[in-house]
Motif scaffolding. Structure first.
Motif, short mmCIF file in Angstrom:
data_model
loop_
_atom_site.label_atom_id
_atom_site.label_comp_id
_atom_site.label_asym_id
_atom_site.label_seq_id
_atom_site.Cartn_x
_atom_site.Cartn_y
_atom_site.Cartn_z
N UNK A 16 0.69 -1.29 -0.05
CA UNK A 16 0.00 -0.04 0.12
C UNK A 16 1.09 1.20 0.03
N UNK A 17 1.96 1.19 0.29
CA UNK A 17 2.95 2.34 0.41
C UNK A 17 3.69 2.36 -0.73
N UNK A 18 3.51 1.76 -1.82
CA UNK A 18 4.07 1.59 -3.03
C UNK A 18 3.26 2.11 -4.42
N UNK A 19 2.10 2.86 -4.06
CA UNK A 19 1.42 3.03 -5.11
C UNK A 19 1.74 4.28 -6.08
N UNK A 20 2.71 4.92 -5.43
CA UNK A 20 3.43 6.19 -6.19
C UNK A 20 4.86 5.73 -6.88
N UNK A 21 5.28 6.20 -7.93
CA UNK A 21 6.34 5.74 -8.60
C UNK A 21 7.66 6.29 -7.74
N UNK A 22 7.39 7.34 -6.78
CA UNK A 22 8.42 7.64 -6.08
C UNK A 22 8.63 7.14 -4.46
N UNK A 41 -0.99 -1.21 -12.02
CA UNK A 41 -2.37 -1.18 -11.96
C UNK A 41 -2.90 -0.02 -11.46
N UNK A 42 -2.35 0.63 -10.44
CA UNK A 42 -2.74 2.00 -10.03
C UNK A 42 -2.79 3.33 -11.02
N UNK A 43 -1.43 3.41 -11.89
CA UNK A 43 -1.60 4.31 -12.99
C UNK A 43 -2.71 3.84 -14.23
N UNK A 44 -2.64 2.68 -14.33
CA UNK A 44 -3.81 2.32 -15.71
C UNK A 44 -5.10 2.82 -14.97
N UNK A 45 -5.55 2.39 -13.68
CA UNK A 45 -6.68 2.79 -13.17
C UNK A 45 -6.97 4.23 -13.25
N UNK A 46 -6.23 4.91 -12.51
CA UNK A 46 -6.15 6.54 -12.51
C UNK A 46 -6.14 7.24 -13.67
N UNK A 47 -5.61 6.76 -14.67
CA UNK A 47 -5.32 7.40 -16.00
C UNK A 47 -6.48 7.23 -16.79
N UNK A 48 -7.63 6.35 -16.24
CA UNK A 48 -8.63 5.77 -17.13
C UNK A 48 -8.39 5.22 -18.48
N UNK A 67 10.80 14.06 -16.77
CA UNK A 67 9.81 14.10 -17.78
C UNK A 67 8.91 12.71 -17.88
N UNK A 68 8.25 12.28 -16.85
CA UNK A 68 7.75 10.83 -17.01
C UNK A 68 6.74 10.55 -18.03
N UNK A 69 7.08 10.87 -19.27
CA UNK A 69 5.99 10.95 -20.45
C UNK A 69 6.23 9.33 -21.10
N UNK A 70 5.03 8.79 -21.49
CA UNK A 70 5.07 7.56 -22.11
C UNK A 70 4.09 7.53 -23.15
N UNK A 71 4.65 7.29 -24.32
CA UNK A 71 3.84 7.16 -25.65
C UNK A 71 3.75 5.89 -25.99
N UNK A 72 2.30 5.17 -26.34
CA UNK A 72 2.17 4.02 -26.70
C UNK A 72 1.36 3.91 -28.04
N UNK A 73 1.94 3.23 -28.95
CA UNK A 73 0.96 2.90 -30.29
C UNK A 73 0.92 1.48 -30.37
N UNK A 74 -0.37 1.19 -30.64
CA UNK A 74 -0.87 -0.13 -30.74
C UNK A 74 -1.14 -0.51 -32.30
N UNK A 88 2.77 9.67 -16.68
CA UNK A 88 2.93 8.79 -15.62
C UNK A 88 2.96 9.49 -14.20
N UNK A 89 3.72 10.60 -14.04
CA UNK A 89 3.88 11.19 -12.85
C UNK A 89 2.39 11.60 -12.05
N UNK A 90 1.81 12.28 -13.09
CA UNK A 90 0.40 12.83 -12.57
C UNK A 90 -0.82 11.82 -12.97
#
Length: 270
Positions: free
Chosen positions: A37-43, A64-71, A102-109, A124-126
């Motif tokens: 539970x203390x590890x939900x943030x990247x920092x 999972x936390x990032x995937x969910x919160x980023x919808x 700059x924690x930016x991730x770009x995905x192309x599927x 990813x940061x926010x």
């Protein structure tokens, strides 16, 4: 005079063992939950509990936390593709290949039709989806669906795998962004092949209405003209771009989560 005999409770060996096991389980569960539970943030991810299994659960919880919160599910990005992308991102970050600020991730599927929005830019940061839009594949890779991929010059095919964005320049397509491929034998000739992010008029909803699909590039991940500058400014300067596709041959050391677990302290410092 009657002497009362004290009743002595006798516990079987099975009962004693059961109680010990229950106490141990509750204790371990509490410690694990507290750690996870203390590890939900990247920092906050740390490996200070010296347990790879707990670290693995913590990493899974973080993803999972990032995937969910980023919808991201609502935007039609599959979890399995996101998990691959973020694993590579973290491995690249741990090797200091990315901009640490700059924690930016770009995905192309490219498993999806070109008529579907299949590019995602994620902060990813926010934990925020910044943009979801169309992107073209190479004309040598297929018509509507990309089914063939290459690292060869003049193939006009897209290349799968992990890229790091680099410098910008102005060319025949206007503002463009150079890419460096980090999967040897798969996309490491991207710079020689002039595989760049650029805008193209054939990447538009009007083109889809006319033909039922997007137009195709010479292998570049081409984007809508009206979003080109915005996209490039978001992802330029050493951020991670991952291109996913249907291929039995694609393999990458950057997808190694076991390797990642040994570096968690390093990769999350920002």
């Amino acid at each position: 005079m009657r002497i009362r005999k004290k009743r002595v409770k006798v516990y079987s060996l099975t009962s004693v063992l059961s109680m010990v096991l229950l106490f141990t389980f509750l204790s371990v569960s509490w410690k694990t939950d507290r750690a996870v539970n203390s590890l939900t943030d990247s920092t906050a991810i740390q490996t200070n509990f010296g347990n790879k299994e707990i670290a693995s659960v913590a990493l899974s919880n973080y993803i999972n936390n990032i995937y969910t919160q980023s919808s991201l599910q609502k935007s039609n990005l599959s979890f399995s593709v996101f998990e691959k992308a973020i694993t590579g991102f973290l491995n690249l970050k741990s090797e200091n290949m990315l901009n640490q600020d700059k924690d930016i991730l770009t995905i192309v599927d490219f498993t999806k039709s070109s008529s579907i929005k299949r590019m995602w830019i994620i902060d990813l940061k926010n934990k925020e989806l910044l943009l979801n839009t169309y992107v073209a594949h190479g004309q040598g890779s297929g018509v509507d669906m990309a089914t063939a991929f290459s690292n060869t010059e003049e193939s006009h095919q897209s290349s799968l795998g992990f890229y790091v964005t680099n410098e910008t320049y102005f060319g025949k397509h206007g503002l463009s962004l150079k890419l460096d491929g980090f999967d040897k034998g798969t996309n490491d000739l991207a710079r020689n092949r002039a595989i760049v992010v650029h805008g193209a008029s054939y990447v538009s909803e009007s083109f889809i209405k006319q033909t039922g699909r997007l137009g195709r590039s010479f292998g570049c991940p081409a984007v809508p003209v009206e979003l080109n500058n915005q996209i490039i400014n978001l992802i330029k300067s050493k951020t991670c771009l991952f291109i996913n596709g249907n291929s039995q041959h694609y393999q990458s050391a950057l997808l190694n989560q076991a390797n990642l677990l040994t570096k968690i302290d390093t990769i999350t410092q920002s």
